[in-house]
Design a protein around this motif. Structure first.
Motif, PDB file in Angstrom:
ATOM      1  N   VAL A  10      -2.888   2.704  -1.027  1.00 44.86           N
ATOM      2  CA  VAL A  10      -3.498   2.311  -2.299  1.00 44.86           C
ATOM      3  C   VAL A  10      -3.201   3.307  -3.428  1.00 44.86           C
ATOM      4  N   ARG A  16       2.073   1.391 -10.181  1.00 44.60           N
ATOM      5  CA  ARG A  16       1.659   0.472 -11.248  1.00 44.60           C
ATOM      6  C   ARG A  16       1.438   1.232 -12.551  1.00 44.60           C
ATOM      7  N   ARG A  57      -0.539   5.331  -3.724  1.00 45.40           N
ATOM      8  CA  ARG A  57       0.865   5.172  -4.099  1.00 45.40           C
ATOM      9  C   ARG A  57       1.087   3.887  -4.884  1.00 45.40           C
ATOM     10  N   ILE A  58       0.411   2.827  -4.476  1.00 46.87           N
ATOM     11  CA  ILE A  58       0.562   1.544  -5.167  1.00 46.87           C
ATOM     12  C   ILE A  58       0.058   1.642  -6.600  1.00 46.87           C
ATOM     13  N   HIS A  59      -1.135   2.200  -6.783  1.00 47.62           N
ATOM     14  CA  HIS A  59      -1.678   2.319  -8.136  1.00 47.62           C
ATOM     15  C   HIS A  59      -0.881   3.307  -8.983  1.00 47.62           C
TER      16      HIS A  59
END
Length: 147
Positions: free
Chosen positions: A72, A79, A74-76
């Motif tokens: 989460v 983004r 790394r994903i944010h």
């Protein structure tokens, strides 16, 4: 470029401007993440900007959060990097301070913004008139099939 070239107030003002922009205004998680990263860097705590700390302190994850199993953060962060790139291509192209989060790390960099329009301004059509209409280059096909 380090934070000494910009005041902490100027960097904080830039961060708030980004969060109020159309690119991020309704993306509360990304704004919270940006604010957390900037505040920690300005406070001299960039060594704490690791997946676990960001997950638990900025994203509200439980103490048993494992950033190796839950991507989460790394994903944010990805983004947020994309949102910042978009912001500086559009709304913030003339802002003095550019906030970037280099890939592979979470500590933001604060650099002087060299507008992306500099390259565009160096390109002039042959007739020295700026064109606003799209153009298409048509290159003939070469038959390589033999029929």
């Amino acid at each position: 470029m380090n934070t000494k070239e910009f005041s902490k107030e100027a960097i904080s003002k830039q961060m708030k401007k980004i969060c109020l922009s159309g690119e991020l205004v309704n993306k509360t998680i990304l704004c919270s993440l940006l604010e957390y990263l900037v505040v920690e860097k300005l406070a001299g705590r960039e060594e704490r900007l690791k997946g676990y700390t960001i997950g638990t302190e900025a994203l509200g994850k439980e103490e048993n959060f494992d950033p190796d199993k839950d991507p989460v953060v790394r994903i944010h962060a990805g983004r947020l990097r994309r949102a910042l790139r978009l912001y500086y291509l559009q709304t913030g192209k003339n802002d003095a301070i550019r906030i970037e989060i280099p890939k592979g790390q979470y500590a933001p960099d604060f650099i002087a913004n060299v507008s992306s329009t500099v390259e565009e301004n160096n390109f002039q059509p042959k007739n020295n008139q700026a064109t606003t209409e799209p153009s298409v280059a048509v290159i003939p096909f070469k038959n390589i099939s033999g029929d």
